[in-house]
Design an enzyme around this catalytic site. Structure first.
Site, PDB file in Angstrom:
ATOM      1  N   PHE A  44       0.897  -0.988  -0.165  1.00 16.90           N
ATOM      2  CA  PHE A  44       0.144  -0.060  -0.012  1.00 16.90           C
ATOM      3  C   PHE A  44       0.822   1.270   0.027  1.00 16.90           C
ATOM      4  O   PHE A  44       1.788   1.436   0.743  1.00 16.90           O
ATOM      5  CB  PHE A  44      -0.876   0.113   1.129  1.00 16.90           C
ATOM      6  CG  PHE A  44      -1.762   1.508   1.088  1.00 16.90           C
ATOM      7  CD1 PHE A  44      -2.954   1.061   0.564  1.00 16.90           C
ATOM      8  CD2 PHE A  44      -1.728   2.503   1.824  1.00 16.90           C
ATOM      9  CE1 PHE A  44      -3.734   2.429   0.212  1.00 16.90           C
ATOM     10  CE2 PHE A  44      -2.371   3.701   1.688  1.00 16.90           C
ATOM     11  CZ  PHE A  44      -3.158   3.630   1.031  1.00 16.90           C
ATOM     12  N   ASP A  75       9.373   3.265   2.227  1.00 10.85           N
ATOM     13  CA  ASP A  75       8.167   4.052   2.370  1.00 10.85           C
ATOM     14  C   ASP A  75       7.703   3.874   3.827  1.00 10.85           C
ATOM     15  O   ASP A  75       7.192   2.762   4.290  1.00 10.85           O
ATOM     16  CB  ASP A  75       6.950   3.523   1.515  1.00 10.85           C
ATOM     17  CG  ASP A  75       5.740   4.078   1.679  1.00 10.85           C
ATOM     18  OD1 ASP A  75       5.602   4.840   2.844  1.00 10.85           O
ATOM     19  OD2 ASP A  75       4.795   4.068   0.994  1.00 10.85           O
ATOM     20  N   LYS A 129       2.382  11.266   6.994  1.00  8.94           N
ATOM     21  CA  LYS A 129       1.573  11.066   8.389  1.00  8.94           C
ATOM     22  C   LYS A 129       2.064  11.608   9.505  1.00  8.94           C
ATOM     23  O   LYS A 129       1.889  12.939   9.804  1.00  8.94           O
ATOM     24  CB  LYS A 129       1.473   9.498   8.436  1.00  8.94           C
ATOM     25  CG  LYS A 129       0.557   9.002   7.574  1.00  8.94           C
ATOM     26  CD  LYS A 129      -0.008   7.542   7.781  1.00  8.94           C
ATOM     27  CE  LYS A 129      -1.137   7.294   6.575  1.00  8.94           C
ATOM     28  NZ  LYS A 129      -0.729   6.195   5.667  1.00  8.94           N
TER      29      LYS A 129
HETATM   30  C1  LIG Z   1      -0.907   6.293   4.301  1.00 11.48           C
HETATM   31  C2  LIG Z   1       0.296   5.762   3.480  1.00 11.48           C
HETATM   32  C3  LIG Z   1       0.254   6.216   2.217  1.00 11.48           C
HETATM   33  C4  LIG Z   1      -0.458   7.421   1.819  1.00 11.48           C
HETATM   34  O1  LIG Z   1      -0.492   8.618   2.225  1.00 11.48           O
HETATM   35  P1  LIG Z   1      -1.545   9.516   1.840  1.00 11.48           P
HETATM   36  O2  LIG Z   1      -1.207  10.688   2.942  1.00 11.48           O
HETATM   37  O3  LIG Z   1      -2.959   8.914   2.447  1.00 11.48           O
HETATM   38  O4  LIG Z   1      -1.571   9.818   0.545  1.00 11.48           O
HETATM   39  C5  LIG Z   1       1.797   5.828   1.487  1.00 11.48           C
HETATM   40  N1  LIG Z   1       2.264   4.748   2.159  1.00 11.48           N
HETATM   41  C6  LIG Z   1       2.107   4.146   2.941  1.00 11.48           C
HETATM   42  C7  LIG Z   1       2.773   3.106   3.849  1.00 11.48           C
HETATM   43  C8  LIG Z   1       0.813   4.718   3.980  1.00 11.48           C
HETATM   44  O5  LIG Z   1       0.680   3.711   5.000  1.00 11.48           O
END
Ligand SMILES: *Cc1c(COP(=O)(O)O)cnc(C)c1O
Length: 426
Positions: A146, A233, A274
Site C-alpha cells: 500500500f 516507504d 503522516k
Molecule cells: C498512508 C500511506 C501512504 C499514503 O499516504 P496519504 O497521505 O494517504 O497519501 C503511503 N504509504 C504508506 C505506507 C501509507 O501507510
C-alpha cells in the site's frame, strides 16, 4: 442504535452520505474533539483512539506544542509558493535532513505525493546516473503493497477494489512477493534495467506483516551490489511508531541523540508523511543524499503547497515532540507489554488466532473467514466499550494508539479489548 438518542451522530452521518462521495466506509461514530490519546464524539462520549489516523497522530491529538507552532506561523505567513523563498523552509530542510541523517529533503504534502516523488527521482537517477536506456527503467514493488491512491500507485497495487476500472495503468513496475529475498535477487539479476526497489519495512495496510529478521538488511545488500536504489516507504512505520525513529533503524538505538549510530538499513530514498506533522497538517517529505537528490533540477517537480511555512513550522515541532517525549522508547516498551498481555489472552481464545507487530503498530488476526463480518462487529463493540479501531483486510484488526499513551492507559485498553473479545468467544 436508538436513533433519537444519537441524533447528532445520525445527522452528521446522513449529511456526509448525502453530499459526500462514498469513497470510504467509516465506523459509525462522529468525532468532534481530541486530546492526547482520547477523542470525543458529538454526543460527548469519550474513546481511546486506537488507530491514530493510520499513525498520523503519533504525538497525540492536538499536541499543544504542535498546535502552538501552527497557530503562531498561521498568524505570520501561511503560503508563498516556491516562486519565492520563505524564511522557514531552509530551517526545516536543515532540521529534518540532520534529524534523519540525509543530505537533502524534498517537501510534499501527502504520502502518495511523496511516493510519486520518490518514483520520479528514482527514474531520473536511473537514466542520468545508472545509464538505463530511455523509458526502460523498472521499479520493483511487493505484492499486497500500500503506497497511496494516485493513478501510478494503484497501477502496481494488487487490491482489485483500489484498481478496477481506473486503467490504463502506468508501466514500469515489477511485482515480487514480500519478504522473499530469492524473488528480489532473481528479479534484479534477470533484468539489467531495474532502477529501484520500493518497500514498506512492515506492510501496515496489508495487515501489519512484519518481515523475517534480517530481510530488510539483506534486501538492501542485494540492491547495493546491483546499483539499485532501496526506497523505504516509512509513511506509516516511521517517526517512532515501531519503537525506533524509523523501522529501517532496526536495533539501532540512537534516535534520541543525533542519528549517529548504525541503522539496520540506510535507505537510498526515504519517504515520510503522516506523523511528520503529528496529524495537524498534511506534510510529507522525500529524503536522499546528494548523489541521488541532485538529479532534480528547477522545473522537474513541485507543488504549490509543498514546503509552505506552516508545514515547516508544524513538522519541526512534531519532530521535536518525538525526541523530547522519547516516543520511540515508549512505543517499544508499551508494544512489548501490549503483545504479551494479548498473548496471555490468546492462549485460551478460540476467536483470536494471533497478535503480531512491532512497537505500537500491532494487529490481531480473527479466527474466521476473510469475508466474515466478525472483525467489523468487534470494532462496533469496541466502540461501544470506549475504544476505536478499524478492521484492515477482513478479519484483521489493527491496533495503533498514539505514542503518548502511558502504561496505565495501555492496560486499561487491554482490558477493554479482552473483555470485548470475550463476548465473541464461541
Ligand atoms: C498512508 C500511506 C501512504 C499514503 O499516504 P496519504 O497521505 O494517504 O497519501 C503511503 N504509504 C504508506 C505506507 C501509507 O501507510
Amino acid at each position: 442504535m436508538a436513533v433519537l438518542e444519537k441524533k447528532a451522530t445520525q445527522d452528521a452521518i446522513d449529511l456526509e452520505n448525502k453530499y459526500g462521495a462514498h469513497n470510504y466506509h467509516p465506523l459509525p461514530v462522529v468525532l468532534s474533539k481530541g486530546e492526547g490519546v482520547y477523542v470525543w464524539d458529538v454526543e460527548g462520549k469519550k474513546y481511546y483512539d486506537f488507530l491514530s489516523a493510520y499513525s498520523a497522530v503519533n504525538q497525540g491529538h492536538c499536541h499543544p506544542k504542535i498546535v502552538g507552532a501552527m497557530d503562531e506561523q498561521a498568524k505570520t505567513l501561511t503560503l508563498t509558493s516556491r516562486a519565492f523563498y520563505n524564511d522557514m523552509l531552509g530551517k526545516y530542510d536543515k532540521y529534518a535532513s540532520e534529524y534523519f541523517n540525509f543530505d537533502k529533503l524534498l517537501p510534499m504534502n501527502t504520502g502518495a505525493e511523496a511516493v510519486e516523488t520518490a518514483l520520479k527521482i528514482c527514474r531520473k537517477w536511473a537514466y542520468e546516473k545508472k545509464g538505463i536506456p530511455e523509458n526502460k527503467a523498472e521499479i520493483i514493488v511487493c505484492t499486497n503493497n500500500f503506497h497511496g491512491r494516485t493513478t501510478t500507485i494503484i497501477s502496481f497495487s494488487n487490491d482489485e477494489v483500489a484498481r478496477n476500472n481506473f486503467g490504463p495503468y502506468t508501466q514500469g513496475f515489477t511485482k515480487i512477493e514480500y519478504d522473499n529475498l530469492e524473488a528480489l535477487k532473481a528479479a534484479i539479476e534477470n533484468n539489467k534495467n531495474i532502477a529501484g526497489f520500493l518497500v514498506e519495512p512492515i506492510q501496515g495496510e496489508a495487515g501489519v506483516y512484519v518481515p523475517s529478521e534480517g530481510y530488510l538488511k539483506e534486501a538492501k545488500a542485494i540492491c547495493e551490489v546491483n546499483n539499485v536504489l532501496f526506497i523505504a516507504d516509512e509513511v506509516q512505520t516511521g517517526i517512532a511508531r515501531t519503537g525506533r525513529l524509523l523501522a529501517t533503524c532496526g536495533n539501532c538505538t540512537c534516535e534520541n541523540k543525533d542519528c549517529s549510530g548504525t541503522p539496520e538499513v540506510k535507505p537510498d530514498i526515504l519517504i515520510l508523511g503522516k506523523a511528520l506533522s503529528g496529524g495537524a497538517y498534511p506534510v510529507s517529505a522525500v529524503l536522499a543524499n546528494d548523489n541521488v537528490m541532485n538529479v532534480i533540477r528547477p522545473g522537474n517537480h513541485g507543488s504549490t503547497f509543498g514546503g509552505n511555512p506552516v508545514a515547516a513550522a508544524v513538522a519541526m515541532a512534531a519532530l521535536d515532540v518525538v525526541k523530547d517525549e522519547k516516543l520511540a522508547d515508549n512505543a517499544e516498551k508499551l508494544g512489548k507489554l501490549f503483545r504479551s498481555e494479548l498473548n496471555k489472552y490468546i492462549e485460551n481464545s478460540s476467536i483470536v488466532k494471533l497478535v503480531r507487530g512491532k512497537g505500537l503498530l500491532n494487529a490481531i488476526v480473527i479466527n474466521d473467514t476473510e469475508d466474515s463480518d466478525t472483525a467489523w462487529n468487534m470494532c462496533l463493540k469496541l466502540r461501544d466499550n470506549g475504544l476505536l479501531a478499524k478492521p484492515t483486510h477482513g478479519n484483521i484488526i489493527r491496533f495503533a494508539p498514539p505514542l503518548v499513551m502511558n502504561e496505565e492507559q495501555l492496560l486499561d485498553c487491554v482490558s477493554i479489548i479482552t473483555n470485548t473479545l470475550k463476548e465473541f468467544e464461541k
